[in-house]
Scaffold this motif. Structure first.
Motif, PDB file in Angstrom:
ATOM      1  N   ASP A   9       0.840  -1.201   0.000  1.00 43.76           N
ATOM      2  CA  ASP A   9       0.000   0.000   0.000  1.00 43.76           C
ATOM      3  C   ASP A   9       0.875   1.251   0.000  1.00 43.76           C
ATOM      4  N   ALA A  10       0.241   2.421  -0.020  1.00 48.47           N
ATOM      5  CA  ALA A  10       0.987   3.671  -0.169  1.00 48.47           C
ATOM      6  C   ALA A  10       1.907   3.929   1.024  1.00 48.47           C
ATOM      7  N   GLY A  11       1.637   3.295   2.154  1.00 46.64           N
ATOM      8  CA  GLY A  11       2.494   3.458   3.321  1.00 46.64           C
ATOM      9  C   GLY A  11       3.619   2.437   3.383  1.00 46.64           C
ATOM     10  N   GLY A  12       3.733   1.600   2.374  1.00 45.45           N
ATOM     11  CA  GLY A  12       4.804   0.605   2.336  1.00 45.45           C
ATOM     12  C   GLY A  12       4.453  -0.695   3.038  1.00 45.45           C
ATOM     13  N   ALA A  13       3.212  -0.835   3.519  1.00 45.00           N
ATOM     14  CA  ALA A  13       2.822  -2.092   4.175  1.00 45.00           C
ATOM     15  C   ALA A  13       2.613  -3.172   3.118  1.00 45.00           C
ATOM     16  N   VAL A  14       3.180  -4.350   3.377  1.00 42.08           N
ATOM     17  CA  VAL A  14       3.078  -5.458   2.420  1.00 42.08           C
ATOM     18  C   VAL A  14       1.859  -6.304   2.785  1.00 42.08           C
ATOM     19  N   LEU A  15       0.899  -6.365   1.845  1.00 40.30           N
ATOM     20  CA  LEU A  15      -0.360  -7.080   2.107  1.00 40.30           C
ATOM     21  C   LEU A  15      -0.298  -8.541   1.697  1.00 40.30           C
ATOM     22  N   ALA A  54      14.804   1.733  -2.359  1.00 46.03           N
ATOM     23  CA  ALA A  54      14.045   1.292  -1.186  1.00 46.03           C
ATOM     24  C   ALA A  54      14.807   1.561   0.103  1.00 46.03           C
ATOM     25  N   GLU A  55      16.130   1.397   0.042  1.00 46.25           N
ATOM     26  CA  GLU A  55      16.937   1.588   1.251  1.00 46.25           C
ATOM     27  C   GLU A  55      17.254   3.063   1.486  1.00 46.25           C
ATOM     28  N   ALA A  56      16.564   3.918   0.752  1.00 46.38           N
ATOM     29  CA  ALA A  56      16.654   5.373   0.923  1.00 46.38           C
ATOM     30  C   ALA A  56      18.084   5.868   0.772  1.00 46.38           C
ATOM     31  N   CYS A  57      18.818   5.257  -0.154  1.00 46.08           N
ATOM     32  CA  CYS A  57      20.151   5.764  -0.484  1.00 46.08           C
ATOM     33  C   CYS A  57      19.945   6.891  -1.493  1.00 46.08           C
ATOM     34  N   LEU A  58      19.564   8.031  -0.986  1.00 49.06           N
ATOM     35  CA  LEU A  58      19.150   9.152  -1.833  1.00 49.06           C
ATOM     36  C   LEU A  58      20.185  10.264  -1.847  1.00 49.06           C
ATOM     37  N   GLU A  59      21.035  10.313  -0.806  1.00 51.43           N
ATOM     38  CA  GLU A  59      22.080  11.328  -0.753  1.00 51.43           C
ATOM     39  C   GLU A  59      23.340  10.753  -1.374  1.00 51.43           C
ATOM     40  N   MET A  69       5.157   6.976  -7.232  1.00 46.44           N
ATOM     41  CA  MET A  69       5.511   8.318  -7.710  1.00 46.44           C
ATOM     42  C   MET A  69       4.836   8.617  -9.048  1.00 46.44           C
ATOM     43  N   ALA A  70       4.610   7.560  -9.839  1.00 45.73           N
ATOM     44  CA  ALA A  70       3.873   7.757 -11.097  1.00 45.73           C
ATOM     45  C   ALA A  70       2.419   8.107 -10.816  1.00 45.73           C
ATOM     46  N   LEU A  71       1.849   7.461  -9.803  1.00 47.53           N
ATOM     47  CA  LEU A  71       0.433   7.680  -9.498  1.00 47.53           C
ATOM     48  C   LEU A  71       0.211   9.016  -8.800  1.00 47.53           C
ATOM     49  N   ASP A  72       1.240   9.515  -8.097  1.00 52.63           N
ATOM     50  CA  ASP A  72       1.105  10.757  -7.333  1.00 52.63           C
ATOM     51  C   ASP A  72       2.285  11.671  -7.647  1.00 52.63           C
ATOM     52  N   PRO A  73       2.128  12.570  -8.598  1.00 46.27           N
ATOM     53  CA  PRO A  73       3.244  13.435  -9.000  1.00 46.27           C
ATOM     54  C   PRO A  73       3.752  14.318  -7.864  1.00 46.27           C
ATOM     55  N   ALA A  74       2.991  14.449  -6.774  1.00 49.04           N
ATOM     56  CA  ALA A  74       3.453  15.283  -5.662  1.00 49.04           C
ATOM     57  C   ALA A  74       4.355  14.503  -4.696  1.00 49.04           C
ATOM     58  N   LEU A  75       4.433  13.188  -4.892  1.00 51.78           N
ATOM     59  CA  LEU A  75       5.200  12.346  -3.960  1.00 51.78           C
ATOM     60  C   LEU A  75       6.680  12.372  -4.336  1.00 51.78           C
ATOM     61  N   ASP A  76       7.564  12.726  -3.383  1.00 50.87           N
ATOM     62  CA  ASP A  76       8.995  12.648  -3.713  1.00 50.87           C
ATOM     63  C   ASP A  76       9.555  11.283  -3.291  1.00 50.87           C
ATOM     64  N   ALA A  77      10.806  11.031  -3.704  1.00 44.38           N
ATOM     65  CA  ALA A  77      11.387   9.695  -3.487  1.00 44.38           C
ATOM     66  C   ALA A  77      11.471   9.375  -1.998  1.00 44.38           C
ATOM     67  N   ALA A  78      11.868  10.341  -1.185  1.00 45.08           N
ATOM     68  CA  ALA A  78      12.020  10.080   0.254  1.00 45.08           C
ATOM     69  C   ALA A  78      10.679   9.671   0.853  1.00 45.08           C
ATOM     70  N   ALA A  79       9.610  10.359   0.450  1.00 44.15           N
ATOM     71  CA  ALA A  79       8.283  10.020   0.986  1.00 44.15           C
ATOM     72  C   ALA A  79       7.814   8.685   0.414  1.00 44.15           C
ATOM     73  N   ALA A  80       8.153   8.419  -0.838  1.00 45.28           N
ATOM     74  CA  ALA A  80       7.700   7.172  -1.464  1.00 45.28           C
ATOM     75  C   ALA A  80       8.294   5.944  -0.776  1.00 45.28           C
ATOM     76  N   GLY A 107       9.842   6.132   2.413  1.00 52.23           N
ATOM     77  CA  GLY A 107       9.690   6.259   3.860  1.00 52.23           C
ATOM     78  C   GLY A 107      10.991   6.037   4.602  1.00 52.23           C
ATOM     79  N   GLY A 108      10.965   6.247   5.903  1.00 54.92           N
ATOM     80  CA  GLY A 108      12.148   6.011   6.719  1.00 54.92           C
ATOM     81  C   GLY A 108      12.188   4.559   7.173  1.00 54.92           C
TER      82      GLY A 108
END
Ligand code: G3P
Length: 476
Positions: free
Chosen positions: A19-25, A231-236, A425-436, A438-439
């Motif tokens: 889901d959008a919060g990263g929970a695996v169903l 996924a591992e938030a290696c963004l910097e 991020m494709a479905l929500d253009p306002a979502l950035d990678a960090a939010a997509a 999560g921590g």
């Protein structure tokens, strides 16, 4: 929002609904076993790949029982096949990234290696797609199109003829700066008359599919390793992860600069998302879980779950260079072969198992040091994921030899979660990678227990052992 994210890997296909919060169903997995051929061939049956995608995807979708908003696909990166673009039928086996039979085609172009590296960020090696595409044309068929597996699978799902920029950047055919197919490179590999897929972003919607239920968009296309990096938030810039799958792949984020490696590593596109292209540098251990499977085939362990129980407390002087499919960065020697050295009459299977795990860790430690050299500052920590992170012996050896804290990603699904983030991020253009993505907090942290001088001495011996596995004296 719910995404069906499918990770089509070398040893299997995994599908999750997230889901959008990263929970695996829901999760479904289908195992695959490549064919290992004499002469360095590694092949898969394309129909088995497609069946595994459809079966795992349908099982996960059914288990989740929620409407889907998108289907995402992570792919093996450099595995190629020829197929009929009219019928969609495969014309050849899939030639897996580990396949070394295109090595002579690289050797024949060796004088162009510098130019190839300057244009692509990659090394002229059969690991990458183009030499294997050429090999298919010379050895198997001149019919149809020849592409990476993602293009074929997506075509079967929705009829598109595309590949994403990260996958294209693993081909040796892409100009790294402009992210376009490069005519000079196409000519060099004799692929100038090929019909090539359109290069798209990882958040491009490339079509719709009814393969998993009601019609949903297909988006979130990315190489598996890059997906795990995301996924591992290696963004910097300077953040790094290693995935211990079929092989072990260390990738570090470079940001928006396609800086070429001065250390023999590969630079490629991490992803293109929301119009921004990110780059990464990577180093590879071609056989990690596949080396463990080899151990199991020889009867030394029953499987990966038994590694820690069998591994001796020390290697007792035994060293292993796990070059069962050649050596990648920084040696780039497809002809290198694996070795165990330092054995005596007292050597038992526990020492061999320990040595193999330490060999994988030593090779990753070498890569981590080279990444640090490229970045101008040593890595401060290493994020890790993949099945072999369950081996405490391997993870502790990794921390000891790399002299870095090793942080275990808490989910076994880094790769499909990264692909799902692209789709979100494709479905929500306002979502950035960090939010997509999560921590996250590591499920375990391994701190180095060895003093630095012990690690350095071990790596020096291991490096000499690696040198001795190289295929020609010129390399040593
Ligand atoms: O199938 P995996 O997960 O070992 O990954 C394959 C690599 O991306 C090949 O470069």
């Amino acid at each position: 929002m719910h995404v069906l994210a499918i990770d089509q890997g070398t040893s299997g296909t995994k599908a999750i609904v997230v889901d959008a919060g990263g929970a695996v169903l829901a999760i479904a997995e289908e195992a695959l076993r490549p064919r290992y051929l004499e002469g360095g061939g590694v092949e898969q049956d394309p129909r088995a790949l497609l069946d595994s995608v459809l079966t795992a995807g349908r099982r996960a979708a059914a288990a989740a029982g929620v409407p889907l908003d998108a289907v995402a696909l992570a792919n093996q990166g450099e595995t190629v096949l020829a197929w009929d673009p009219v019928t969609g039928e495969p014309l050849t086996p899939a030639i897996v990234w580990q396949d070394r039979r295109a090595e002579p085609l690289c050797a024949a172009r060796a004088e162009h290696a510098g130019r190839v590296a300057a244009l692509t960020g990659l090394v002229l090696d059969p690991y990458f797609s183009a030499p294997k595409m050429r090999w298919i044309r010379e050895e198997l068929t001149t019919e149809g199109v020849v592409t990476t597996t993602d293009t074929w699978l997506v075509h079967r799902l929705c009829g598109a003829f595309v590949t994403d920029a990260s996958t294209a950047s693993r081909s040796l055919l892409l100009g790294l700066e402009d992210a376009r197919w490069n005519g000079e490179l196409l000519e060099l590999f004799g692929l100038g008359s090929e019909r090539l897929p359109e290069i798209v972003a990882s958040d491009a919607v490339v079509g719709t599919t009814t393969a998993f239920g009601p019609e949903v968009p297909v988006t979130g296309l990315i190489v598996d390793q890059q997906a795990a990096l995301l996924a591992e938030a290696c963004l910097e810039a300077g953040t790094a992860k290693c995935t211990y799958g079929t092989g072990a792949f260390l990738l570090a984020q470079l940001g928006t600069s396609p800086a070429r490696s001065a250390s023999g590593l590969a630079t490629s596109i991490a992803w293109r998302l929301h119009g921004e292209t990110r780059y990464c540098v990577d180093g590879q251990v071609y056989t990690a879980a596949s080396a463990v499977r080899w151990l199991a085939d020889l009867g030394l362990v029953s499987g990966a779950d038994q590694l820690d129980a069998v591994a001796a407390p020390s290697g007792d002087g035994v060293l292993c260079v796990p070059a069962l499919a050649g050596l990648a960065a920084p040696w780039w020697d497809a002809g290198a072969t694996a070795s165990f050295t330092g054995m005596t009459l007292s050597t038992g299977r526990g020492h061999l198992v320990r040595a193999l795990l330490e060999g994988v860790a030593a090779q990753v430690a070498e890569l981590a040091a080279l990444v640090g050299a490229d970045l101008g500052a040593p890595l401060s920590r290493l994020r890790v994921d993949g099945g072999l992170t369950r081996s405490r012996v391997l993870m502790q050896a990794q921390a000891d030899l790399a002299q870095l804290p090793v942080e275990v990603y808490p989910s076994p699904h880094a790769t499909p979660l990264g692909a799902a983030a692209c789709a979100l991020m494709a479905l929500d253009p306002a979502l950035d990678a960090a939010a997509a993505v999560g921590g996250w907090r590591p499920s375990a942290v391994y701190e180095p227990a060895w003093p630095a001088d012990r690690a350095a001495a071990h790596l020096e011996r291991w490096r000499a052992a690696a040198q001795a596995t190289l295929s020609s004296k010129e390399n040593s």
